[in-house]
Scaffold this motif. Structure first.
Motif, short mmCIF file in Angstrom:
data_model
loop_
_atom_site.label_atom_id
_atom_site.label_comp_id
_atom_site.label_asym_id
_atom_site.label_seq_id
_atom_site.Cartn_x
_atom_site.Cartn_y
_atom_site.Cartn_z
N HIS A 204 129.33 6.91 18.16
CA HIS A 204 129.67 5.46 18.61
C HIS A 204 128.46 4.62 18.63
CE1 HIS A 204 134.32 6.39 19.18
NE2 HIS A 204 133.74 7.38 18.59
N LEU A 205 127.55 5.17 18.87
CA LEU A 205 126.42 3.99 19.21
C LEU A 205 125.84 3.27 17.83
CD1 LEU A 205 124.09 6.26 21.25
CD2 LEU A 205 124.91 3.79 22.03
N ALA A 206 125.98 3.84 16.69
CA ALA A 206 125.87 3.25 15.39
C ALA A 206 127.26 2.87 14.76
CB ALA A 206 125.09 4.17 14.37
N TYR A 207 128.38 3.59 15.15
CA TYR A 207 129.66 3.37 14.49
C TYR A 207 130.22 2.04 15.19
CZ TYR A 207 134.65 4.62 14.16
OH TYR A 207 135.97 5.01 13.77
N ARG A 208 129.83 1.87 16.09
CA ARG A 208 130.43 0.47 17.11
C ARG A 208 129.36 -0.60 17.31
NH1 ARG A 208 134.37 0.86 21.40
NH2 ARG A 208 135.27 -0.70 19.99
N PRO A 209 128.67 -0.95 16.33
CA PRO A 209 127.68 -1.84 16.56
C PRO A 209 127.79 -3.14 17.29
CG PRO A 209 128.33 -1.98 14.30
CD PRO A 209 128.94 -1.20 14.93
N GLY A 210 127.12 -3.40 18.13
CA GLY A 210 127.30 -4.81 18.99
C GLY A 210 128.25 -4.69 20.25
N VAL A 211 128.73 -3.47 20.48
CA VAL A 211 129.79 -3.27 21.61
C VAL A 211 129.04 -2.64 22.74
CG1 VAL A 211 131.80 -1.91 22.09
CG2 VAL A 211 131.46 -2.73 19.43
N PRO A 212 129.14 -3.12 23.73
CA PRO A 212 128.56 -2.76 25.19
C PRO A 212 129.15 -1.32 25.37
CG PRO A 212 130.23 -4.47 25.63
CD PRO A 212 130.43 -4.08 24.09
N LEU A 213 128.55 -0.40 25.06
CA LEU A 213 129.11 1.08 25.25
C LEU A 213 128.43 1.51 26.29
CD1 LEU A 213 129.21 2.56 21.46
CD2 LEU A 213 131.28 1.53 22.90
N ILE A 214 127.45 1.12 27.01
CA ILE A 214 126.84 1.88 28.09
C ILE A 214 127.71 1.50 29.51
CG2 ILE A 214 124.62 2.03 29.41
CD1 ILE A 214 124.41 2.38 26.44
N HIS A 215 128.23 2.87 29.71
CA HIS A 215 129.02 2.86 31.16
C HIS A 215 128.37 2.91 32.54
CE1 HIS A 215 132.35 3.71 33.49
NE2 HIS A 215 132.04 4.65 33.97
N GLN A 216 127.10 3.87 32.34
CA GLN A 216 126.64 3.76 33.54
C GLN A 216 124.97 4.58 33.39
OE1 GLN A 216 128.09 5.95 37.02
NE2 GLN A 216 127.25 4.18 38.31
N VAL A 217 124.29 4.32 34.05
CA VAL A 217 122.75 4.71 33.51
C VAL A 217 122.34 5.19 35.01
CG1 VAL A 217 120.44 3.98 33.06
CG2 VAL A 217 122.30 2.84 31.86
N LEU A 218 121.59 6.49 34.91
CA LEU A 218 120.84 7.16 36.06
C LEU A 218 119.47 6.95 35.63
CD1 LEU A 218 123.67 8.33 36.85
CD2 LEU A 218 122.59 10.44 37.43
N HIS A 219 118.85 6.24 36.75
CA HIS A 219 117.19 6.11 36.62
C HIS A 219 116.36 6.89 37.69
CE1 HIS A 219 113.41 5.11 35.24
NE2 HIS A 219 113.23 4.15 36.47
N ASN A 220 115.68 8.10 37.27
CA ASN A 220 115.28 8.91 38.52
C ASN A 220 116.27 9.42 39.17
OD1 ASN A 220 112.38 8.74 37.95
ND2 ASN A 220 112.57 6.82 38.92
N GLY A 221 117.64 9.70 38.60
CA GLY A 221 118.48 10.20 39.46
C GLY A 221 119.57 9.27 40.35
#
Ligand code: NIG
Ligand code: FE
Length: 400
Positions: free
Chosen positions: A377-394
């Protein structure tokens, strides 16, 4: 030590080749990831997940390692929106606008520069990026390059000395003197804050002799080599990078067969991929309306490819790795799987890191959960905010 379980991951990209579905993405279905002390402690089927102090339910969505953006220029002031508009009206991109940003950057306070870096790192993080390399290169005096790197080092461990971005106006008629300054006092002031040295090796910037001199002294000062090469036209940059054992040659838009062979022959010590990575920056071709690099040719030759944003106010003012993935698939003939690998594991290779871009026990717990069932979906749905959550260093970051 508290533990966190990311549970109910419908599709997990691990980048552990040969595991899961056996592909380079090492795709696993219905998985969970246990995080302890900022690192991945366990990866496996959700039904066997160990108990943990806290739990995040991914709701059956896809998750992948945080994007590794291995090429960005974030320490600058001002913008060049008018230059962009002029390009879209037909002006060519020559890199000449770099000097405009140099003027604005020199005039800016530390706090102004720091605020821009912070804003862009936050913007990138909200789009799934957990590691971002930051270059200097808009200061071009000893003091301004050192402070650019000092500010960059507050935000990233991947910092790059790019004093050889262009010859600044005050040295226009004596470029040899400027190279002497870069190799001497500027490098000495910058090196304590830098992990890498970079040169813009291009007609109108630095030629191969100058680039070799700067990269060689940078190497002797303990910095790793990377370079801007073959962006605006053919040239010696890529082969010079391979010869010097560069971790990455970046742009690679204008390559001849000898360039591709040199990259393909630069075998990594562990035999996996090439020692010198070709980092492609499709945001730059998008924003300068230029032909895209031929990723297919590089991949078919066996070259390890990374994708990065090149985020800068001139040629590519985007911090979005999903946008670059979509461009790479649509415009550069990469498959969605190749593009996602290049934006995660590829970036890690370009930075010679084994602890990021991959989800296996011991790796850093940098993980992006999508609002989508699959990495496709990252390429299939361009321009769409698909990032739900990010873990950085846990650590879970703010949801977007
Ligand atoms: O990677 N090519 C050199 N440096 C940047 C552009 C910088 C600018 O235009 O300000 C790049 O595209
Ligand atoms: Fe760049």
């Amino acid at each position: 030590m508290s533990s966190l379980l990311v549970d109910n991951i419908g599709e997990l990209v691990t980048n552990v080749a040969g595991t899961g579905d056996g592909s380079p993405l090492g795709l696993r279905r219905d998985s969970a990831v246990l995080v302890e002390d900022g690192h991945v402690a366990w990866v496996g089927p959700a039904r066997y997940a160990p108990a943990a102090d806290r739990r995040i339910d991914a709701g059956g969505a896809a998750a992948l390692p945080g994007f590794v953006d291995s090429h960005a220029h974030l320490v600058f002031a001002g913008d060049r929106a008018a230059e962009f508009a002029a390009r879209m009206a037909g002006q060519p991109y020559t890199g000449g606008g770099i000097r405009t940003t140099v003027g604005a950057t020199r005039a800016a306070s530390d706090d102004t520069l720091r605020a821009t870096v912070r804003r862009l790192v936050g913007e990138a993080m909200r789009q799934g990026t957990t590691t971002i390399e930051i270059k200097s290169g808009y200061g071009l005096t000893v003091a301004d390059e050192a402070r650019s790197l000092r500010i960059a080092a507050e935000a990233s461990e991947e910092t790059t000395f790019l004093g050889a971005h262009v010859v600044p106006a005050e040295y226009a008629d004596r470029p040899d003197d400027y190279v002497g300054l870069v190799c001497g006092p500027m490098l000495a002031a910058a090196a304590p804050y830098a992990r890498w040295v970079d040169v813009f090796c291009e007609r109108g910037a630095f030629d191969a002799d100058h680039a070799r001199a700067i990269l060689t002294v940078g190497q002797a000062a303990g910095l790793g080599v990377r370079l801007h090469a073959n962006q605006l036209g053919p040239g010696p940059g890529v082969r010079l990078g391979v010869e010097l054992g560069a971790a990455s040659v970046d742009h690679c838009t204008h390559l001849d067969d000898a360039d591709v062979s040199a990259l393909a022959d630069s075998t990594a010590p562990d035999g996996s991929g090439t020692a010198t990575v070709a980092t492609l920056l499709p945001g730059a071709e998008f924003s300068t309306r230029s032909p895209y690099p031929d990723a297919r040719r590089l991949l078919d030759a066996g070259v390890t490819v990374a994708l990065a944003t090149d985020c800068n106010p001139g040629s590519s003012y985007t911090s979005s790795m999903p946008f670059c993935v979509a461009l790479a698939v649509r415009e550069m003939r990469m498959t969605p799987a190749e593009a996602v690998w290049a934006a995660t594991a590829g970036g890690a290779r370009a930075l010679r890191r084994t602890d990021i871009g991959v989800l296996r026990p011991g790796a850093r717990a940098d993980l992006t959960i999508l609002d989508a069932p699959s990495h496709l979906h990252l390429a299939y749905r361009p321009g769409v905010p698909l990032i739900h959550q990010v873990l950085h260093n846990g650590v879970p970051q703010c949801r977007s």
